[in-house]
Design a protein around this motif. Sequence first.
Motif, PDB file in Angstrom:
ATOM      1  N   PHE A  83       0.830  -1.205   0.000  1.00 46.72           N
ATOM      2  CA  PHE A  83       0.000   0.000   0.000  1.00 46.72           C
ATOM      3  C   PHE A  83       0.868   1.261   0.000  1.00 46.72           C
ATOM      4  O   PHE A  83       0.447   2.314  -0.484  1.00 46.72           O
ATOM      5  CB  PHE A  83      -0.957  -0.014   1.201  1.00 46.72           C
ATOM      6  N   TYR A  86       1.351   2.222  -3.469  1.00 43.84           N
ATOM      7  CA  TYR A  86       0.170   2.831  -4.096  1.00 43.84           C
ATOM      8  C   TYR A  86      -0.166   4.180  -3.480  1.00 43.84           C
ATOM      9  O   TYR A  86      -1.133   4.819  -3.861  1.00 43.84           O
ATOM     10  CB  TYR A  86      -1.023   1.876  -4.011  1.00 43.84           C
ATOM     11  N   HIS A  92      -0.155   4.759 -10.163  1.00 38.50           N
ATOM     12  CA  HIS A  92      -1.460   5.263 -10.625  1.00 38.50           C
ATOM     13  C   HIS A  92      -1.302   5.932 -11.983  1.00 38.50           C
ATOM     14  O   HIS A  92      -2.159   5.786 -12.869  1.00 38.50           O
ATOM     15  CB  HIS A  92      -2.047   6.237  -9.595  1.00 38.50           C
ATOM     16  N   MET A  95      -1.133   3.238 -14.543  1.00 31.40           N
ATOM     17  CA  MET A  95      -2.438   2.624 -14.831  1.00 31.40           C
ATOM     18  C   MET A  95      -3.349   3.586 -15.577  1.00 31.40           C
ATOM     19  O   MET A  95      -4.003   3.218 -16.548  1.00 31.40           O
ATOM     20  CB  MET A  95      -3.079   2.154 -13.519  1.00 31.40           C
ATOM     21  N   LEU A 124     -13.646  -1.356  -5.647  1.00 28.70           N
ATOM     22  CA  LEU A 124     -12.685  -1.900  -4.713  1.00 28.70           C
ATOM     23  C   LEU A 124     -11.257  -1.624  -5.166  1.00 28.70           C
ATOM     24  O   LEU A 124     -10.843  -2.035  -6.242  1.00 28.70           O
ATOM     25  CB  LEU A 124     -12.879  -3.421  -4.568  1.00 28.70           C
ATOM     26  N   GLY A 125     -10.521  -0.896  -4.338  1.00 26.88           N
ATOM     27  CA  GLY A 125      -9.156  -0.537  -4.724  1.00 26.88           C
ATOM     28  C   GLY A 125      -9.219   0.564  -5.759  1.00 26.88           C
ATOM     29  O   GLY A 125      -8.651   0.454  -6.832  1.00 26.88           O
ATOM     30  N   GLY A 127      -7.988   3.467  -6.076  1.00 27.77           N
ATOM     31  CA  GLY A 127      -6.822   4.272  -6.456  1.00 27.77           C
ATOM     32  C   GLY A 127      -7.200   5.744  -6.500  1.00 27.77           C
ATOM     33  O   GLY A 127      -7.708   6.289  -5.530  1.00 27.77           O
ATOM     34  N   ALA A 149      -7.186   1.505   0.257  1.00 25.20           N
ATOM     35  CA  ALA A 149      -6.454   1.291   1.523  1.00 25.20           C
ATOM     36  C   ALA A 149      -5.267   2.232   1.661  1.00 25.20           C
ATOM     37  O   ALA A 149      -4.830   2.524   2.768  1.00 25.20           O
ATOM     38  CB  ALA A 149      -5.970  -0.158   1.582  1.00 25.20           C
ATOM     39  N   SER A 150      -4.707   2.714   0.548  1.00 25.65           N
ATOM     40  CA  SER A 150      -3.471   3.515   0.661  1.00 25.65           C
ATOM     41  C   SER A 150      -3.811   4.966   0.980  1.00 25.65           C
ATOM     42  O   SER A 150      -4.957   5.395   0.931  1.00 25.65           O
ATOM     43  CB  SER A 150      -2.698   3.455  -0.666  1.00 25.65           C
ATOM     44  N   ARG A 175      -8.827  -1.208   4.160  1.00 32.97           N
ATOM     45  CA  ARG A 175      -8.814  -2.423   3.352  1.00 32.97           C
ATOM     46  C   ARG A 175     -10.236  -2.880   3.137  1.00 32.97           C
ATOM     47  O   ARG A 175     -11.060  -2.842   4.054  1.00 32.97           O
ATOM     48  CB  ARG A 175      -8.033  -3.524   4.069  1.00 32.97           C
ATOM     49  N   GLU A 191     -10.438  -3.173 -10.466  1.00 36.69           N
ATOM     50  CA  GLU A 191      -9.392  -3.475 -11.440  1.00 36.69           C
ATOM     51  C   GLU A 191      -8.262  -4.090 -10.620  1.00 36.69           C
ATOM     52  O   GLU A 191      -7.427  -3.385 -10.073  1.00 36.69           O
ATOM     53  CB  GLU A 191      -8.939  -2.204 -12.143  1.00 36.69           C
ATOM     54  N   TRP A 192      -8.275  -5.413 -10.542  1.00 33.81           N
ATOM     55  CA  TRP A 192      -7.422  -6.155  -9.594  1.00 33.81           C
ATOM     56  C   TRP A 192      -6.360  -6.983 -10.284  1.00 33.81           C
ATOM     57  O   TRP A 192      -5.518  -7.591  -9.633  1.00 33.81           O
ATOM     58  CB  TRP A 192      -8.291  -7.078  -8.743  1.00 33.81           C
ATOM     59  N   MET A 193      -6.362  -7.033 -11.624  1.00 28.60           N
ATOM     60  CA  MET A 193      -5.538  -8.027 -12.298  1.00 28.60           C
ATOM     61  C   MET A 193      -4.060  -7.664 -12.236  1.00 28.60           C
ATOM     62  O   MET A 193      -3.690  -6.529 -12.524  1.00 28.60           O
ATOM     63  CB  MET A 193      -5.977  -8.166 -13.747  1.00 28.60           C
ATOM     64  N   GLU A 200       0.049 -10.474  -7.042  1.00 32.85           N
ATOM     65  CA  GLU A 200      -0.448  -9.513  -6.059  1.00 32.85           C
ATOM     66  C   GLU A 200      -1.639 -10.131  -5.306  1.00 32.85           C
ATOM     67  O   GLU A 200      -1.925  -9.726  -4.190  1.00 32.85           O
ATOM     68  CB  GLU A 200      -0.941  -8.182  -6.657  1.00 32.85           C
ATOM     69  N   TRP A 350       0.393  -4.044 -18.672  1.00 32.32           N
ATOM     70  CA  TRP A 350       0.797  -5.384 -18.222  1.00 32.32           C
ATOM     71  C   TRP A 350       1.712  -6.031 -19.263  1.00 32.32           C
ATOM     72  O   TRP A 350       2.527  -6.873 -18.931  1.00 32.32           O
ATOM     73  CB  TRP A 350      -0.429  -6.277 -18.033  1.00 32.32           C
TER      74      TRP A 350
HETATM   75  N1  LIG Z   1      -2.628  -4.720 -10.005  1.00 30.59           N
HETATM   76  C1  LIG Z   1      -3.693  -4.048 -10.436  1.00 30.59           C
HETATM   77  N2  LIG Z   1      -4.199  -4.201 -11.591  1.00 30.59           N
HETATM   78  N3  LIG Z   1      -4.313  -3.201  -9.667  1.00 30.59           N
HETATM   79  C2  LIG Z   1      -3.800  -2.917  -8.425  1.00 30.59           C
HETATM   80  C3  LIG Z   1      -4.626  -1.807  -7.895  1.00 30.59           C
HETATM   81  C4  LIG Z   1      -4.425  -1.532  -6.674  1.00 30.59           C
HETATM   82  C5  LIG Z   1      -5.151  -0.381  -6.032  1.00 30.59           C
HETATM   83  O1  LIG Z   1      -6.115  -0.926  -5.148  1.00 30.59           O
HETATM   84  C6  LIG Z   1      -5.724  -0.706  -3.813  1.00 30.59           C
HETATM   85  N4  LIG Z   1      -5.997  -1.943  -3.095  1.00 30.59           N
HETATM   86  C7  LIG Z   1      -5.469  -3.165  -3.338  1.00 30.59           C
HETATM   87  N5  LIG Z   1      -5.974  -4.071  -2.484  1.00 30.59           N
HETATM   88  C8  LIG Z   1      -6.861  -3.404  -1.694  1.00 30.59           C
HETATM   89  C9  LIG Z   1      -7.710  -3.776  -0.617  1.00 30.59           C
HETATM   90  N6  LIG Z   1      -7.751  -5.061  -0.195  1.00 30.59           N
HETATM   91  N7  LIG Z   1      -8.492  -2.827  -0.047  1.00 30.59           N
HETATM   92  C10 LIG Z   1      -8.448  -1.561  -0.482  1.00 30.59           C
HETATM   93  N8  LIG Z   1      -7.644  -1.123  -1.482  1.00 30.59           N
HETATM   94  C11 LIG Z   1      -6.878  -2.044  -2.083  1.00 30.59           C
HETATM   95  C12 LIG Z   1      -4.254  -0.346  -3.869  1.00 30.59           C
HETATM   96  O2  LIG Z   1      -3.886   0.474  -2.794  1.00 30.59           O
HETATM   97  C13 LIG Z   1      -4.166   0.391  -5.190  1.00 30.59           C
HETATM   98  O3  LIG Z   1      -4.553   1.728  -5.081  1.00 30.59           O
END
Ligand SMILES: N=C(N)NC/C=C/[C@H]1O[C@@H](n2cnc3c(N)ncnc32)[C@H](O)[C@@H]1O
Length: 413
Positions: A83, A86, A92, A95, A124-125, A127, A149-150, A175, A191-193, A200, A350
Amino acid sequence: MLAVSVPFSPRLTVSPFASQLSFSSGDKLLVHTKPSSDWWWAELQGVTGYAPASYLQPDGAEEEEEEEEDTSLQDPWQDEEYFGSYGTLKLHLEMLSDKTRTEAYRQVIFSNSASLRNKVVMDLGCGTGIISLFCAQLAQPSVVYAVEASSMAAYTRQLVKQNGYEEVVVVLQGRAEEIELPEQVDVLVSEWMGNCLLFEFMVESVLLARDRWLREGGVIWPSSAALTLVPCQADSYFSEKMAFWEQPYGLDFTPLQPLAHQEFFTKPKFSHLIEPNDCLSAPCDVICLNMYTLQVKDLEEMNGQFHFCVEKPGVFHGFTAWFTVHFKSLEEGGTTVELNTGPNSEPTHWKQTLFMLDKPVSVCAGDSISGTILLRRNPVWRRHMTVTLNWNISSTGETDSSQVGTKTFPMWR
Ligand SMILES: N=C(N)NC/C=C/[C@H]1O[C@@H](n2cnc3c(N)ncnc32)[C@H](O)[C@@H]1O
């Protein structure tokens, strides 16, 4: 001089030197000189003598080692580092600058804008909040919970206000697994990939949030994901990292090739750009994930099979992997949006992931390359995994030969 500690009680050994220093596990010795790699001249409480170097380790290494163990146990997700990364703009910006990626999400929101009216959305996440801002800009959801979370969350809140969407987008810092929402959501978008789709393992957070906050019949975006593999040539990479040592400046540097192999071909090469004509066959989806039914426990080990029919003669240097995700429409029969990170699509940040074989193999058209892929999640470092590839190359030429191979790649532990 080197302070060393004795990590374990040494077995009795006969030193070639008359004056061997006696010591016990945990003692701290002062090393004065190292006349040989095996025996060092050391001092313990004023007594000097020879000590076996193999029983000594730099002072504090033990604590360091324990610390290493502890952090992995205390922070198997490496959240601080993750975190932390990020919390800065670099990732960011990467991305957001990826138009293929970001426009795909924009297209999802745009093409579902009517159905998003009065819906409760969770990003979720989030950014910098780009997906949440698309929702507020292109549709009329009742609310978007933008979870991040960051420390970027504080800026994301400013961006929401700056663009006049504070009535729609609520930024929650924390989180996703831990935050509390005031209600269930109709749409969970993220966008979690990561590299090779899963690195990750942010996908675990998405599944936990799905189970906790997505209402019955709710929609998750992306709705499905596939990991795709293809056998490929990688001439330029191979010559750059391996062939280079054959005769640089007319000299024979081949003794360095084992080192080059270890350094460059042991781990996958991510951010590899494969050319379509590097592909030796049609690609194959080896792992397919249904985001509605996928369970966290399924992430521990995922495997797939492949069977490739080589379409043209060439050198089989390795396998290249990439992923595709789909976003099912909210409307029955609506168009599904696809984000494909393969070589026949617009490049994304990617790119692709290249797995180099230990030794390249010449192949002919008609040869077949079949086998299995196993993604095994690291039991300690929860964002990491290993990728094991097993393959069998069978040629149907005059020499009915077949070659088998297997290789395990850490990503990245
Ligand atoms: N790798 C790709 N594509 N995207 C990464 C994207 C990651 C973004 O999502 C946030 N993030 C990741 N996991 C969590 C979580 N469990 N809860 C809240 N925020 C989260 C990170 O701080 C980044 O800003």
